[in-house]
Design a protein around this motif. Sequence first.
Motif, short mmCIF file in Angstrom:
data_model
loop_
_atom_site.label_atom_id
_atom_site.label_comp_id
_atom_site.label_asym_id
_atom_site.label_seq_id
_atom_site.Cartn_x
_atom_site.Cartn_y
_atom_site.Cartn_z
N ALA A 55 0.88 -1.23 -0.02
CA ALA A 55 -0.02 0.05 0.11
C ALA A 55 0.77 1.13 -0.12
CB ALA A 55 -0.90 0.07 1.24
N GLU A 56 1.91 1.46 0.61
CA GLU A 56 3.04 2.33 0.80
C GLU A 56 3.40 2.57 -0.54
OE1 GLU A 56 5.48 1.59 4.18
OE2 GLU A 56 4.03 1.87 5.60
N TYR A 57 4.17 1.65 -1.13
CA TYR A 57 4.71 1.63 -2.34
C TYR A 57 3.72 2.16 -3.39
CZ TYR A 57 6.31 -0.02 -6.89
OH TYR A 57 6.75 0.15 -8.26
N LEU A 58 2.40 1.47 -3.47
CA LEU A 58 1.41 1.96 -4.56
C LEU A 58 0.92 3.64 -4.22
CD1 LEU A 58 -0.89 -1.19 -4.68
CD2 LEU A 58 1.01 -0.32 -6.45
N ASP A 59 1.28 3.98 -3.19
CA ASP A 59 0.85 5.39 -2.75
C ASP A 59 1.90 6.31 -2.78
OD1 ASP A 59 -0.89 7.54 -2.38
OD2 ASP A 59 -0.77 7.45 -0.32
N SER A 60 3.32 5.71 -3.26
CA SER A 60 4.39 6.53 -3.12
C SER A 60 4.73 7.72 -4.34
CB SER A 60 5.74 5.72 -3.20
OG SER A 60 5.71 5.08 -4.61
N ASP A 61 5.33 8.63 -4.39
CA ASP A 61 5.58 9.51 -5.22
C ASP A 61 6.11 8.95 -6.58
OD1 ASP A 61 4.59 11.62 -3.48
OD2 ASP A 61 6.83 12.13 -2.92
N ALA A 62 6.94 8.04 -6.45
CA ALA A 62 7.54 7.16 -7.70
C ALA A 62 6.34 6.72 -8.48
CB ALA A 62 8.72 6.22 -7.22
#
Length: 104
Positions: A80-87
Amino acid sequence: VQGEYASTTNFVTDAPEAKCTTWREETGISAIAVLSDGLERLAIDFAGKSPFAGFFDGMAKPVRASGVTGRDRILSERLAEYLDSDAVNSRTDDDKTLVVAARR
């Protein structure tokens, strides 16, 4: 399956024979992923018209290494953190859904 228009929704439950494949254990498939079109720019090699191995290998490796059967809460939170990351958000403005399962 690509729809007639960009961002066309195709549901797995609509004509499943056209979009679903069954396989036998001896195929060597060790992981599967289901994703929404919001991740296609990260997951698809458009030039080669194929899945981008770097994306899928990177997603499947921690799932295979997990000792949890079923939903791994920690991996789910990290995803979830990755999917919501700026990248990721800089490459898509669409929904981002990803389900990964692996055989150990």
